[in-house]
Scaffold this active site. Structure first.
Site, PDB file in Angstrom:
ATOM      1  N   ASP A  63      32.953  41.628  41.655  1.00 45.32           N
ATOM      2  CA  ASP A  63      33.808  41.918  41.141  1.00 45.32           C
ATOM      3  C   ASP A  63      32.689  40.731  39.754  1.00 45.32           C
ATOM      4  O   ASP A  63      33.306  40.625  39.359  1.00 45.32           O
ATOM      5  CB  ASP A  63      34.855  42.679  40.673  1.00 45.32           C
ATOM      6  CG  ASP A  63      34.944  42.989  39.269  1.00 45.32           C
ATOM      7  OD1 ASP A  63      34.410  43.066  38.812  1.00 45.32           O
ATOM      8  OD2 ASP A  63      36.106  42.512  38.591  1.00 45.32           O
ATOM      9  N   THR A 117      37.739  46.931  29.130  1.00 43.02           N
ATOM     10  CA  THR A 117      39.375  47.473  29.038  1.00 43.02           C
ATOM     11  C   THR A 117      39.926  46.823  27.729  1.00 43.02           C
ATOM     12  O   THR A 117      40.669  47.304  27.498  1.00 43.02           O
ATOM     13  CB  THR A 117      40.545  47.089  30.025  1.00 43.02           C
ATOM     14  OG1 THR A 117      40.425  46.679  30.441  1.00 43.02           O
ATOM     15  CG2 THR A 117      40.481  48.292  31.157  1.00 43.02           C
TER      16      THR A 117
HETATM   17  O1  C5P Z   1      46.420  40.360  38.504  1.00 38.64           O
HETATM   18  P1  C5P Z   1      46.125  41.820  38.211  1.00 38.64           P
HETATM   19  O2  C5P Z   1      46.894  43.372  38.736  1.00 38.64           O
HETATM   20  O3  C5P Z   1      45.993  42.641  36.846  1.00 38.64           O
HETATM   21  O4  C5P Z   1      44.093  42.294  38.725  1.00 38.64           O
HETATM   22  C1  C5P Z   1      43.882  43.146  38.172  1.00 38.64           C
HETATM   23  C2  C5P Z   1      41.739  42.551  38.823  1.00 38.64           C
HETATM   24  O5  C5P Z   1      41.428  43.860  38.001  1.00 38.64           O
HETATM   25  C3  C5P Z   1      42.040  41.157  38.420  1.00 38.64           C
HETATM   26  O6  C5P Z   1      40.927  41.049  38.864  1.00 38.64           O
HETATM   27  C4  C5P Z   1      41.124  42.324  36.710  1.00 38.64           C
HETATM   28  O7  C5P Z   1      40.019  40.669  36.355  1.00 38.64           O
HETATM   29  C5  C5P Z   1      40.466  43.258  37.567  1.00 38.64           C
HETATM   30  N1  C5P Z   1      40.040  44.031  36.104  1.00 38.64           N
HETATM   31  C6  C5P Z   1      40.674  44.639  35.116  1.00 38.64           C
HETATM   32  N2  C5P Z   1      40.246  45.589  34.585  1.00 38.64           N
HETATM   33  C7  C5P Z   1      39.160  46.024  34.175  1.00 38.64           C
HETATM   34  C8  C5P Z   1      38.522  45.693  34.796  1.00 38.64           C
HETATM   35  C9  C5P Z   1      38.794  45.148  36.399  1.00 38.64           C
HETATM   36  O8  C5P Z   1      42.240  43.823  35.463  1.00 38.64           O
HETATM   37  N3  C5P Z   1      39.402  46.814  33.747  1.00 38.64           N
END
Ligand code: C5P
Length: 233
Positions: A63, A117
């Site tokens: 990512d 987001t």
């Molecule tokens: O800890 P949590 O469940 O919130 O982690 C969500 C993961 O998804 C993190 O690595 C965050 O960077 C990623 N992410 C996100 N929203 C996005 C894209 C990626 O939360 N739009």
């Protein structure tokens, strides 16, 4: 063939060292088959570690949200493909998506990030865009479809609308997942695993509800059970 519900769960390895990642992967054992590596771990030795994860039979989602001139994106995509990764994110700019799609090889699938987001309409205006977030997400999803990207990262809230634009073959990957009763943290648009699957998500990205749980393996297994029981849209 129906997918194993375990393979729909992607655990975000948001830790700051390879040692911490190894310890978490060992604790999770066979409960988890798919890991996401982002900036934090990638810039702390995580890309070499990704190689060992893949050798151990796990799938890896890189990512790093690439965005650069086409040639640079293409060469980066080739390196990630050679690593054996399954997913790589790029920003949903037409040139960037086209370069990534043309350069992908092997198992690698390209995922586009439409609009981060953390952006709202005012942030887009400040960046010089004459679109609302909803308009820009729809526009970029259509461009991703036309260019032949493999999937999109989107919130559960957007999944149904995006699915209508991109069609059934696109992989929709959804972060912001919070099992009922867990802490939202800094996520604003959250959904339970069952709700995300019901909204049309193919893969769920889960970080803190698993890696910060007292028993990460039990937390992952509970999410996989919820995915297995959920009705897909
Ligand atoms: O800890 P949590 O469940 O919130 O982690 C969500 C993961 O998804 C993190 O690595 C965050 O960077 C990623 N992410 C996100 N929203 C996005 C894209 C990626 O939360 N739009």
């Amino acid at each position: 063939m129906a997918m194993d519900p375990r393979d729909r769960l992607i655990v975000a390895l948001d830790v700051s060292s390879v040692e911490a990642a190894q310890a978490m992967v060992a604790r999770l054992g066979d409960a988890v088959t798919f890991y996401k590596i982002g900036y934090q771990l990638a810039f702390a030795g995580g890309m070499t570690y990704a190689h060992s994860l893949i050798d151990a039979g796990k799938q890896v989602f890189v990512d790093l949200k690439l965005h650069d001139i086409g040639n640079t994106v293409a060469q980066g995509v080739k390196s990630v493909a050679r690593l054996g990764a399954s997913f790589l994110t790029v920003h949903a700019f037409p040139q960037t998506m086209k370069a990534a799609v043309d350069a992908r090889e092997g198992n690698l699938r390209i995922l586009a990030v439409t609009v981060l987001t953390s952006y709202n309409d005012a942030d887009l205006a400040a960046a010089g865009y004459d679109f609302t977030v909803a308009e820009l997400v729809a526009e970029r999803a259509a461009q991703a479809r036309d260019i032949g990207v493999d999937g999109l990262v989107c919130s559960a809230e957007e999944a149904a609308k995006v699915r209508g634009i991109v069609g059934a073959s696109f992989a929709l990957v959804t972060p912001g997942i919070r099992p009922a009763g867990t802490d939202a943290g800094d996520q604003k648009r959250i959904a339970t695993p069952a709700a995300a699957i019901a909204a049309g998500a193919d893969y769920l990205v889960v970080g803190r509800p698993i890696i910060a749980a007292a028993d990460p393996k039990a937390a992952a297994a509970a999410i996989v059970s919820e995915i297995a029981a959920a009705k897909k849209r």
